[in-house]
Design an enzyme around this catalytic site. Structure first.
Site, PDB file in Angstrom:
ATOM      1  N   HIS A 113       0.837  -1.205   0.000  1.00  8.12           N
ATOM      2  CA  HIS A 113       0.000   0.000   0.000  1.00  8.12           C
ATOM      3  C   HIS A 113       0.875   1.260   0.000  1.00  8.12           C
ATOM      4  O   HIS A 113       1.880   1.324   0.694  1.00  8.12           O
ATOM      5  CB  HIS A 113      -0.858   0.065   1.261  1.00  8.12           C
ATOM      6  CG  HIS A 113      -2.044  -0.847   1.264  1.00  8.12           C
ATOM      7  ND1 HIS A 113      -1.937  -2.221   1.350  1.00  8.12           N
ATOM      8  CD2 HIS A 113      -3.380  -0.565   1.216  1.00  8.12           C
ATOM      9  CE1 HIS A 113      -3.142  -2.751   1.361  1.00  8.12           C
ATOM     10  NE2 HIS A 113      -4.042  -1.775   1.275  1.00  8.12           N
ATOM     11  N   ASN A 118       8.105  -3.982   3.612  1.00 14.72           N
ATOM     12  CA  ASN A 118       6.706  -3.599   3.727  1.00 14.72           C
ATOM     13  C   ASN A 118       6.177  -3.782   5.149  1.00 14.72           C
ATOM     14  O   ASN A 118       5.539  -2.884   5.706  1.00 14.72           O
ATOM     15  CB  ASN A 118       5.873  -4.434   2.748  1.00 14.72           C
ATOM     16  CG  ASN A 118       4.395  -4.083   2.794  1.00 14.72           C
ATOM     17  OD1 ASN A 118       4.016  -2.946   3.001  1.00 14.72           O
ATOM     18  ND2 ASN A 118       3.549  -5.097   2.609  1.00 14.72           N
TER      19      ASN A 118
END
Length: 338
Positions: A207, A237
């Protein structure tokens, strides 16, 4: 009586390589003689022909033109399909390094393609899609709680921007994570990443507008569109990037006003991709934070690797110099993170 022909010995390897190197660099002398400083960045010394790569002797303007030419060649390759073409494309990307995106400034006159989500930008001054070279196939995408400047060339966002505040963070705390990833149907199919591109790739669907930042269930669902994702190293991440996102939320909870967050990828060095749609893997990711009330901005630029470390944040001027993204031009920036 027949005589046997005398075999000629092959040229000495190092001599042949030297000759090839001199031939490839001789053009720099020609360019210098014809165009002077318009092409060359420095006077050429004979030793440069041997020691310096040809690009190092070009002026900044000429190198920028060369980067644009390379990106144009890449964009043409995305219009063809097939196994043989894919092999050629992979070989070409190894030879041609990726160009950096051109610097761009927020619009001061109109809200343009981001009119539906202009409130996500500082002073409601969205990015100008028209300022981005068409070779990146730029596309403006509005969601309920963030805006995406998308690239049909890379099949990923170029920049994602969102407006955080204390009230938004309190709303987001009550929203359940959906975890329903999907391809974004707003994007033309030829420019779109799909779920299969990430499957078994070894990369997370990372994201850029964090799921935990979303103030409603609809916004949460929108954040799982692949138009909000980049191929991200899993450790990067889940640990490093996750910590940056959490730290930014904590700051937004304490801030006196709105905090704008710009996140995006950088593509430096040879282009690596995942999936049949050739989704570009970022070499680095950036996050620029702007405290509107405090007129402060700071940023992080981190390698997309498991061993990356969070370092001291850079100020806005250093960020622009590093990334060539002038995302806050025309806005008051008087300090950095203290």
């Amino acid at each position: 009586m027949a005589t046997r022909k005398k075999k000629s010995s092959p040229p000495v390897t190092w001599l042949r390589r030297l000759r090839q190197r001199l031939t490839s660099r001789m053009a720099c002398f020609v360019w210098g003689a014809i165009f002077g400083n318009a092409i060359l960045s420095q006077p050429i010394q004979p030793l440069n022909l041997i020691l310096e790569p040809p690009e190092n002797m070009l002026s900044a303007a000429s190198r920028q033109w060369l980067d644009a030419l390379r990106a144009g060649i890449r964009s043409l390759s995305t219009t063809f399909t097939g196994t043989a073409v894919q092999v050629l494309r992979e070989q070409a990307t190894e030879l041609i390094p990726a160009a950096a995106p051109p610097a761009t400034s927020p619009t001061t006159a109109t809200q343009g393609e981001f009119a539906a989500c202009a409130d996500q930008f500082p002073a409601q001054r969205p990015l100008q899609v028209s300022a981005i070279s068409m070779q990146w196939a730029p596309l403006a995408l509005c969601s309920d709680a963030f805006a995406v400047l998308y690239s049909g060339l890379t099949k990923t966002p170029m920049v994602v921007v969102e407006k955080l505040s204390r009230s938004r963070m309190l709303q987001a705390a009550d929203i359940a994570r959906s975890d329903q990833f999907y391809a974004d149907s707003r994007i033309p199919q030829a420019w779109r990443a799909t779920l299969s591109d990430y499957q078994n790739s070894g990369f997370d669907r990372g994201h850029l507008s964090a799921a935990a930042n979303q103030p409603s269930q609809a916004a949460m669902a929108q954040s799982f569109a692949l138009s909000n994702m980049v191929p991200q190293d899993p450790t990067h991440n889940r640990k490093l990037w996750s910590k940056l996102e959490a730290d930014t939320r904590k700051y937004a909870l304490r801030a006196a006003g709105n905090v704008y967050v710009f996140s995006g990828p950088l593509h430096e060095g040879s282009t690596q991709t995942v999936g049949s749609n050739a989704v570009w893997i970022p070499s680095h990711l950036f996050k620029l934070v702007y405290d509107e009330a405090g007129q402060r901005a700071w940023a992080y630029v981190l390698p997309n690797r498991a061993d990356a470390q969070i370092t001291r944040p850079m100020d806005y001027a250093s960020f622009v110099q590093r990334t060539r993204w002038s995302l806050l031009d025309g806005l008051p920036v008087t300090g950095s993170l203290r």
